[in-house]
Structure formats: structure tokens, C-alpha cells
Design a protein around this motif. Structure first.
Motif, PDB file in Angstrom:
ATOM      1  N   ALA A  22      13.624 -29.975 -29.500  1.00 36.14           N
ATOM      2  CA  ALA A  22      12.886 -30.983 -28.727  1.00 36.14           C
ATOM      3  C   ALA A  22      11.389 -30.891 -29.023  1.00 36.14           C
ATOM      4  N   GLY A  23      10.815 -29.704 -28.914  1.00 35.31           N
ATOM      5  CA  GLY A  23       9.382 -29.534 -29.117  1.00 35.31           C
ATOM      6  C   GLY A  23       8.959 -29.871 -30.542  1.00 35.31           C
ATOM      7  N   LEU A  24       9.733 -29.401 -31.505  1.00 33.96           N
ATOM      8  CA  LEU A  24       9.374 -29.640 -32.914  1.00 33.96           C
ATOM      9  C   LEU A  24       9.488 -31.113 -33.281  1.00 33.96           C
TER      10      LEU A  24
ATOM     11  N   GLY B 155      17.339 -17.968 -35.809  1.00 39.31           N
ATOM     12  CA  GLY B 155      18.520 -17.117 -35.771  1.00 39.31           C
ATOM     13  C   GLY B 155      19.530 -17.517 -34.715  1.00 39.31           C
ATOM     14  N   ARG B 156      19.134 -18.423 -33.812  1.00 37.17           N
ATOM     15  CA  ARG B 156      20.049 -18.814 -32.736  1.00 37.17           C
ATOM     16  C   ARG B 156      21.028 -19.865 -33.250  1.00 37.17           C
ATOM     17  N   ILE B 157      22.311 -19.518 -33.279  1.00 38.88           N
ATOM     18  CA  ILE B 157      23.322 -20.470 -33.741  1.00 38.88           C
ATOM     19  C   ILE B 157      23.752 -21.313 -32.553  1.00 38.88           C
TER      20      ILE B 157
ATOM     21  N   GLY C 290      23.771 -28.399 -38.940  1.00 37.78           N
ATOM     22  CA  GLY C 290      23.499 -27.438 -37.882  1.00 37.78           C
ATOM     23  C   GLY C 290      22.101 -27.552 -37.280  1.00 37.78           C
ATOM     24  N   GLN C 291      22.014 -27.183 -36.015  1.00 42.25           N
ATOM     25  CA  GLN C 291      20.724 -27.152 -35.322  1.00 42.25           C
ATOM     26  C   GLN C 291      19.732 -26.248 -36.051  1.00 42.25           C
ATOM     27  N   THR C 292      20.247 -25.158 -36.631  1.00 41.05           N
ATOM     28  CA  THR C 292      19.400 -24.244 -37.400  1.00 41.05           C
ATOM     29  C   THR C 292      18.722 -24.980 -38.549  1.00 41.05           C
TER      30      THR C 292
ATOM     31  N   ASN D 277       3.531 -14.854 -21.573  1.00 42.71           N
ATOM     32  CA  ASN D 277       2.994 -15.281 -20.266  1.00 42.71           C
ATOM     33  C   ASN D 277       2.441 -16.699 -20.266  1.00 42.71           C
ATOM     34  N   THR D 278       3.106 -17.598 -20.964  1.00 49.00           N
ATOM     35  CA  THR D 278       2.663 -18.993 -20.949  1.00 49.00           C
ATOM     36  C   THR D 278       2.683 -19.514 -19.516  1.00 49.00           C
ATOM     37  N   ALA D 279       1.617 -20.226 -19.142  1.00 50.68           N
ATOM     38  CA  ALA D 279       1.562 -20.834 -17.806  1.00 50.68           C
ATOM     39  C   ALA D 279       0.977 -22.239 -17.918  1.00 50.68           C
TER      40      ALA D 279
ATOM     41  N   GLY E 108       7.108 -30.281 -21.487  1.00 48.23           N
ATOM     42  CA  GLY E 108       7.938 -29.107 -21.225  1.00 48.23           C
ATOM     43  C   GLY E 108       9.206 -29.191 -22.060  1.00 48.23           C
ATOM     44  N   CYS E 109       9.169 -28.593 -23.251  1.00 50.73           N
ATOM     45  CA  CYS E 109      10.330 -28.578 -24.159  1.00 50.73           C
ATOM     46  C   CYS E 109      10.819 -27.151 -24.283  1.00 50.73           C
ATOM     47  N   ASP E 110      10.741 -26.398 -23.163  1.00 56.15           N
ATOM     48  CA  ASP E 110      10.945 -24.955 -23.234  1.00 56.15           C
ATOM     49  C   ASP E 110      12.317 -24.503 -22.742  1.00 56.15           C
ATOM     50  N   GLY E 111      13.297 -25.391 -22.830  1.00 56.98           N
ATOM     51  CA  GLY E 111      14.676 -24.976 -22.600  1.00 56.98           C
ATOM     52  C   GLY E 111      14.993 -24.677 -21.142  1.00 56.98           C
ATOM     53  N   PHE E 112      16.237 -24.267 -20.909  1.00 56.08           N
ATOM     54  CA  PHE E 112      16.737 -24.087 -19.542  1.00 56.08           C
ATOM     55  C   PHE E 112      15.979 -22.991 -18.787  1.00 56.08           C
ATOM     56  N   HIS E 113      15.578 -21.927 -19.510  1.00 58.77           N
ATOM     57  CA  HIS E 113      14.924 -20.792 -18.837  1.00 58.77           C
ATOM     58  C   HIS E 113      13.406 -20.846 -18.954  1.00 58.77           C
ATOM     59  N   GLY E 114      12.878 -22.020 -19.251  1.00 55.28           N
ATOM     60  CA  GLY E 114      11.442 -22.152 -19.515  1.00 55.28           C
ATOM     61  C   GLY E 114      10.584 -22.105 -18.264  1.00 55.28           C
ATOM     62  N   VAL E 115       9.261 -22.184 -18.505  1.00 58.65           N
ATOM     63  CA  VAL E 115       8.286 -22.039 -17.429  1.00 58.65           C
ATOM     64  C   VAL E 115       7.925 -23.397 -16.806  1.00 58.65           C
TER      65      VAL E 115
ATOM     66  N   ALA F  62      29.521 -32.139 -27.698  1.00 60.72           N
ATOM     67  CA  ALA F  62      28.331 -31.943 -28.544  1.00 60.72           C
ATOM     68  C   ALA F  62      27.158 -32.850 -28.182  1.00 60.72           C
ATOM     69  N   LYS F  63      26.827 -32.945 -26.907  1.00 62.33           N
ATOM     70  CA  LYS F  63      25.753 -33.859 -26.483  1.00 62.33           C
ATOM     71  C   LYS F  63      24.394 -33.188 -26.318  1.00 62.33           C
ATOM     72  N   GLY F  64      24.333 -31.864 -26.188  1.00 68.59           N
ATOM     73  CA  GLY F  64      23.083 -31.181 -25.813  1.00 68.59           C
ATOM     74  C   GLY F  64      21.909 -31.497 -26.722  1.00 68.59           C
ATOM     75  N   LEU F  65      22.072 -31.246 -27.986  1.00 67.07           N
ATOM     76  CA  LEU F  65      21.002 -31.480 -28.949  1.00 67.07           C
ATOM     77  C   LEU F  65      20.656 -32.966 -29.043  1.00 67.07           C
ATOM     78  N   ASN F  66      21.675 -33.800 -28.945  1.00 63.26           N
ATOM     79  CA  ASN F  66      21.455 -35.251 -29.077  1.00 63.26           C
ATOM     80  C   ASN F  66      20.682 -35.827 -27.893  1.00 63.26           C
TER      81      ASN F  66
HETATM   82  P1  FAD Z   1      15.867 -24.968 -26.843  1.00 65.37           P
HETATM   83  O1  FAD Z   1      16.562 -25.076 -28.128  1.00 65.37           O
HETATM   84  O2  FAD Z   1      16.387 -24.019 -25.833  1.00 65.37           O
HETATM   85  O3  FAD Z   1      14.350 -24.632 -27.143  1.00 65.37           O
HETATM   86  C1  FAD Z   1      13.447 -24.234 -26.136  1.00 65.37           C
HETATM   87  C2  FAD Z   1      12.376 -23.345 -26.757  1.00 65.37           C
HETATM   88  O4  FAD Z   1      11.410 -23.020 -25.769  1.00 65.37           O
HETATM   89  C3  FAD Z   1      12.941 -22.042 -27.261  1.00 65.37           C
HETATM   90  O5  FAD Z   1      12.553 -21.835 -28.597  1.00 65.37           O
HETATM   91  C4  FAD Z   1      12.361 -21.001 -26.321  1.00 65.37           C
HETATM   92  O6  FAD Z   1      12.131 -19.758 -26.962  1.00 65.37           O
HETATM   93  C5  FAD Z   1      11.078 -21.671 -25.894  1.00 65.37           C
HETATM   94  N1  FAD Z   1      10.570 -21.183 -24.609  1.00 65.37           N
HETATM   95  C6  FAD Z   1      11.269 -20.841 -23.517  1.00 65.37           C
HETATM   96  N2  FAD Z   1      10.470 -20.423 -22.538  1.00 65.37           N
HETATM   97  C7  FAD Z   1       9.204 -20.501 -23.016  1.00 65.37           C
HETATM   98  C8  FAD Z   1       7.944 -20.204 -22.482  1.00 65.37           C
HETATM   99  N3  FAD Z   1       7.809 -19.729 -21.241  1.00 65.37           N
HETATM  100  N4  FAD Z   1       6.854 -20.400 -23.253  1.00 65.37           N
HETATM  101  C9  FAD Z   1       6.983 -20.873 -24.510  1.00 65.37           C
HETATM  102  N5  FAD Z   1       8.158 -21.175 -25.072  1.00 65.37           N
HETATM  103  C10 FAD Z   1       9.267 -20.995 -24.335  1.00 65.37           C
HETATM  104  N6  FAD Z   1      24.847 -27.961 -28.037  1.00 65.37           N
HETATM  105  C11 FAD Z   1      25.790 -28.541 -28.728  1.00 65.37           C
HETATM  106  O7  FAD Z   1      25.754 -29.765 -28.866  1.00 65.37           O
HETATM  107  N7  FAD Z   1      26.770 -27.778 -29.337  1.00 65.37           N
HETATM  108  C12 FAD Z   1      26.807 -26.421 -29.233  1.00 65.37           C
HETATM  109  O8  FAD Z   1      27.671 -25.767 -29.786  1.00 65.37           O
HETATM  110  C13 FAD Z   1      25.842 -25.801 -28.489  1.00 65.37           C
HETATM  111  N8  FAD Z   1      25.845 -24.463 -28.341  1.00 65.37           N
HETATM  112  C14 FAD Z   1      24.890 -23.880 -27.580  1.00 65.37           C
HETATM  113  C15 FAD Z   1      24.893 -22.506 -27.394  1.00 65.37           C
HETATM  114  C16 FAD Z   1      23.933 -21.882 -26.604  1.00 65.37           C
HETATM  115  C17 FAD Z   1      23.957 -20.382 -26.408  1.00 65.37           C
HETATM  116  C18 FAD Z   1      22.933 -22.667 -25.976  1.00 65.37           C
HETATM  117  C19 FAD Z   1      21.878 -22.018 -25.104  1.00 65.37           C
HETATM  118  C20 FAD Z   1      22.929 -24.041 -26.182  1.00 65.37           C
HETATM  119  C21 FAD Z   1      23.897 -24.668 -26.974  1.00 65.37           C
HETATM  120  N9  FAD Z   1      23.901 -26.046 -27.181  1.00 65.37           N
HETATM  121  C22 FAD Z   1      24.856 -26.625 -27.909  1.00 65.37           C
HETATM  122  C23 FAD Z   1      22.907 -26.919 -26.636  1.00 65.37           C
HETATM  123  C24 FAD Z   1      21.804 -27.227 -27.638  1.00 65.37           C
HETATM  124  O9  FAD Z   1      21.620 -26.158 -28.507  1.00 65.37           O
HETATM  125  C25 FAD Z   1      20.572 -27.514 -26.833  1.00 65.37           C
HETATM  126  O10 FAD Z   1      20.829 -28.683 -26.080  1.00 65.37           O
HETATM  127  C26 FAD Z   1      19.313 -27.684 -27.664  1.00 65.37           C
HETATM  128  O11 FAD Z   1      18.948 -26.456 -28.229  1.00 65.37           O
HETATM  129  C27 FAD Z   1      18.194 -28.222 -26.806  1.00 65.37           C
HETATM  130  O12 FAD Z   1      16.979 -28.134 -27.485  1.00 65.37           O
HETATM  131  P2  FAD Z   1      15.641 -27.839 -26.719  1.00 65.37           P
HETATM  132  O13 FAD Z   1      14.585 -27.888 -27.757  1.00 65.37           O
HETATM  133  O14 FAD Z   1      15.561 -28.726 -25.546  1.00 65.37           O
HETATM  134  O15 FAD Z   1      15.803 -26.388 -26.105  1.00 65.37           O
END
Ligand code: FAD
Ligand code: DHB
Length: 394
Positions: free
Chosen positions: A13-15, A41-43, A101-103, A126-128, A157-164, A296-300
Motif C-alpha cells: 500500500a505505502g509503496l 522476506g514476508r511471503i 507474488g506480493q514479494t 518509535n514512529t508517532a 497510514g499504510c502501516d498494516g494491521f499492527h501499525g501506529v 485472495a482479496k487482501g492485497l487487492n
Molecule cells: P502490510 O503489507 O502489512 O505493510 C505494512 C507495513 O507497515 C509493513 O512493512 C510494516 O513493517 C510497516 N509498519 C508497521 N508498523 C509500523 C510503524 N509503527 N511505523 C512504520 N512502519 C510500520 N493476502 C492474500 O491475498 N493472500 C494471502 O495468502 C495472504 N497471506 C497473508 C499472510 C499473512 C501472514 C498476512 C499478515 C497477510 C496476508 N495476506 C494475504 C494479506 C496481504 O498480504 C495484505 O493484505 C497486504 O500485505 C496489505 O498490504 P499493506 O501494505 O496494507 O500492509
């Protein structure tokens, strides 16, 4: 220092947002918690909808995807030991999905960003996020023992589920909808030819399995496992043996096993945040919503959020209009809830739940029989699987 858009998180998302903004002449800096190698490295995901393919083209990073990605016009469903192919192309009016692949997507975006000389700060601690309820928000972080501050117009905010970012939104302004499933997916990646040309989604008495792939020589398989299982307790042999038990005779014959390149367990969750905008901060991708992986909707969803956000920001800077940013949440959430519904529906249709009654599997089989023998049923699978268009229901 100062930029127009501070992007937190360098996942897809961020990139992608960074690249689309760059194409539109808007400055952005990306701040990422871990290293570039760690991100690579995250598959994770493996399937791109046509809209994601188009967005990567628009971002100027589609060359390798078109050369190496595999176009799939169908998918197979298996239940009660039988298979049925769904002709996605035929029943979606000519659309396909792309196996890439997402990679690889992430790597292509990182390379384009480096080639354009754009700034990404990796290993930021410690990003805030601050003052996003004003017109002068800013982001702070620590790196190598120093503290940094970046002033900006907007925070993405493209910092994923556990982001800040989501965690920093005022609790009184946010509603979170969540469903946690009582199982996970154990994934295995191996340099072996895929068991089938197309993906196979399997509803078996032993639980769900998925035969996916990354290329003609690299397979990705998943098994439904109880949440109590740990990846260390699954040897490669145990994985292959269990997969065989969930396959049909043809699959068992064709399956080629080999050492795993990666193995991990992902929990399954449906999760949506409403709204996705808090003043001058926006959530996009996994920061705002999670789908269970089935379908397979997450990335899309992450790519389409970012497209809407980029359009809104372009409207703000070019047309001096806030209409786009005001409408961002509503626009994204319409598409998000449709994908959430499909992922939840396909999950419950294909998995074994802990306290299922005997009759539940029979209902699942009957529904699969119905769907695959009805023109309407095939269309409902196909049009959701290939993904709804960007301007759906506007
Ligand atoms: P992310 O890829 O999570 O990127 C968020 C980025 O923010 C990360 O690089 C993280 O390090 C960074 N970040 C987090 N917190 C902070 C902070 N405080 N400060 C700065 N940076 C921060 N989808 C599918 O369609 N098929 C699958 O098989 C599949 N498998 C998955 C397996 C796992 C374990 C997970 C977690 C997800 C999977 N998904 C899958 C979902 C898909 O990968 C996600 O929907 C996609 O990665 C979303 O992209 P994103 O950029 O929103 O989030
Ligand atoms: C993959 C993951 C999925 O969740 C899915 O539905 C299809 C493919 C994969 O990782 O290849």
C-alpha cells in the motif's frame, strides 16, 4: 524537514501510493519500521485482480509482472472428492487474474522508488503521528540514536494491521467491526512444479486446503489448522502427508514434494475500521481492514484504497478541492465491505468449523453443487473472484 504526504509503512500500500503520487507530481516520504530485506522476506499474497494489474501498470512498474506473471482464466473447486472448474474468464465477461507474488510486486515498487531517487526511511523506531486534527500534522521517529521530525500536509497510514496510525486515532471517533475465525492457515512454499495448472480450493472432511503457486516451478500450498498448532510442530513431511489426504486421487498422483523454502501460520480474521479518515490522516490497506485470505482479496483491497487516496490528494492539490478527501472513506468502504462479504462467505463455505454439526458439510456440498451447476452461481463466484471494478456502485 517537510513533505506533502508522509506515508507510514512500506508494504504494497505505502509503496504503490508513493509511486502513484510521484507520477502525479506530489512529494512523499515513506517511513518504515523494519528493513527492506525484512519486508521482502514476508511471503504473503499471490493473486492480483485485473484492477491491481492496471494500477501497477499505471504506476509504471508492470514490465516484469507481464513477463513473469501467469494469467489464469479459471480456478478449481473441490468437495466431496470431486472437482469443478469455474471458468472465470467466461463468467466474468472476459476477465482474468494474475499469479504474481506480493514479494515481487514489492520488489518492483522498491526498485522504481530507488530509480526515481525517492526517499524511504527504513528501520525507523518509535514512529508517532501528531496533530492530524490540524492542517499541520507531523511524524516523528528515531533512527540510529537520533530523533527525526517530518512536517507534512497529510499522513497516509499504510502501516498494516499492527501499525501506529489506526492506534493513534481517537477512540471516540472510530468503530471497529471484527470476527476472528477459530483456525489458521499453515502455508508452505517450495520449488516444485504446482500440482495443477490452476489454483484448487479444497473443502475436505479433514479441513480446507489450497493449492496455489508463484510460477511454473514454485508452489504455494495452505492447510487449515487449529489455532493451537505451532509451525515448529509441522515438519515438511507432515505437511505433505496431510495435503495428500485432503487431495483427490489425481492430485495425489501429480503432487511433487520437496523441501520447504518457507512455512508459517496466519490467523484468519475479518476486520473493518470506520471511518478511514481522521482529519488529515487516512488509513489504507491492512491498516484499515483485514479479510480472511480465502479468495485472495487482501492485497487487492490495499491497491484500490491507495488509488482512491491518490485521486483524492490529486484533487486537493490540483483542483484545490476537498471533495475527494471528504469522500475517501465512503468510497473505499463500499468496495471493502463487498470484498469482506465475499471473503467471509467463501471462508465459511470451504472450511470445517470446530463445532459443526454433521449436516453442515452436507449444506456446503449442496451449495457448491448448486453454484457450479447454475449460470447465476458461476457468475457470482467469477465476478467476485476476479474483483469488482474500481467504479462499482458509484
Ligand atoms: P502490510 O503489507 O502489512 O505493510 C505494512 C507495513 O507497515 C509493513 O512493512 C510494516 O513493517 C510497516 N509498519 C508497521 N508498523 C509500523 C510503524 N509503527 N511505523 C512504520 N512502519 C510500520 N493476502 C492474500 O491475498 N493472500 C494471502 O495468502 C495472504 N497471506 C497473508 C499472510 C499473512 C501472514 C498476512 C499478515 C497477510 C496476508 N495476506 C494475504 C494479506 C496481504 O498480504 C495484505 O493484505 C497486504 O500485505 C496489505 O498490504 P499493506 O501494505 O496494507 O500492509
Ligand atoms: C494465495 C492466497 C490466497 O488466499 C488465495 O485465495 C489464493 C492464493 C497465495 O498465496 O498464493
Amino acid at each position: 524537514s517537510r513533505t506533502q504526504v508522509a506515508i507510514v509503512g512500506a508494504g504494497p500500500a505505502g509503496l504503490l501510493l508513493g509511486q502513484l503520487l510521484h507520477k502525479a507530481g506530489i512529494d512523499a516520504v515513506i517511513i518504515e519500521r523494519v528493513s527492506a530485506d525484512y519486508v521482502l522476506g514476508r511471503i504473503r499474497a499471490g493473486i492480483l485482480e485485473q484492477v491491481s494489474v492496471d494500477l501497477l501498470d499505471e504506476a509504471g512498474v508492470g514490465t516484469r509482472m507481464h513477463a513473469e506473471g501467469l494469467v489464469h482464466g479459471g480456478v478449481e473447486l473441490m468437495w466431496d472428492g470431486r472437482r469443478h472448474r469455474v471458468d472465470l474468464n467466461k463468467y466474468s465477461g472476459g476477465q482474468n487474474v494474475m499469479v504474481y507474488g506480493q514479494t515481487e510486486v514489492t520488489q518492483d515498487l522498491m526498485q522504481a522508488r530507488a530509480a526515481a531517487g525517492l526517499s524511504t526511511i527504513y528501520e525507523a523506531r518509535n514512529t508517532a503521528v501528531h496533530d492530524f486534527d490540524t492542517a499541520r500534522p507531523y511524524v516523528t521517529w528515531d533512527k540510529d540514536g537520533q530523533s527525526y521530525r517530518l512536517d507534512c500536509d497529510f499522513i497516509a497510514g499504510c502501516d498494516g494491521f499492527h501499525g501506529v496510525c489506526r492506534a493513534s486515532a481517537p477512540r471516540s471517533a472510530i468503530t471497529e467491526y471484527e470476527k476472528v475465525y477459530p483456525f489458521g492457515w499453515l502455508g508452505l512454499l517450495a520449488d516444485t512444479p504446482p500440482v495443477n495448472d490452476e489454483l484448487v480450493y479444497i473443502n475436505s472432511p479433514r479441513g480446507f486446503a489450497l493449492c496455489s503457486q508463484r510460477s511454473k516451478t514454485r508452489s504455494r500450498y495452505y492447510l487449515q489448522v487449529p489455532l493451537t498448532h505451532h509451525v515448529e510442530d509441522w515438519s515438511d513431511d507432515a505437511f505433505w502427508q496431510e495435503l495428500r489426504l485432503r487431495l483427490d486421487d489425481e492430485g495425489r498422483e501429480r503432487l511433487v514434494t520437496g523441501p520447504s523454502l518457507e512455512k508459517s501460520i496466519a490467523p484468519l480474521r475479518s476486520f473493518v475500521t470506520e471511518p478511514l479518515r481522521f482529519g488529515r490522516m487516512f488509513l489504507a490497506g491492512d491498516a484499515g481492514h483485514i479479510v480472511p485470505p480465502t479468495g485472495a482479496k487482501g492485497l487487492n483491497l490495499a491497491t484500490t484504497d491507495v488509488k482512491y487516496l491518490c485521486n483524492a490528494l490529486v484533487e486537493f492539490y490540483r483542483d484545490k478541492s476537498e471533495a475527494g478527501i471528504d469522500d475517501y472513506s465512503r468510497k473505499c468502504l463500499g468496495r471493502i465491505w463487498r470484498a469482506e462479504r465475499f471473503s467471509w462467505w467463501l471462508t465459511q463455505l470451504m472450511h470445517r468449523f470446530p463445532h459443526d454439526e454433521q449436516i453442515t458439510a452436507k449444506f456446503q456440498h449442496a451449495e457448491l453443487d448448486y453454484l457450479t451447476h447454475s449460470e447465476a452461481g458461476l457468475r457470482t463466484i467469477a465476478e467476485n473472484y476476479v474483483g469488482l471494478p474500481l467504479d462499482f456502485a458509484e
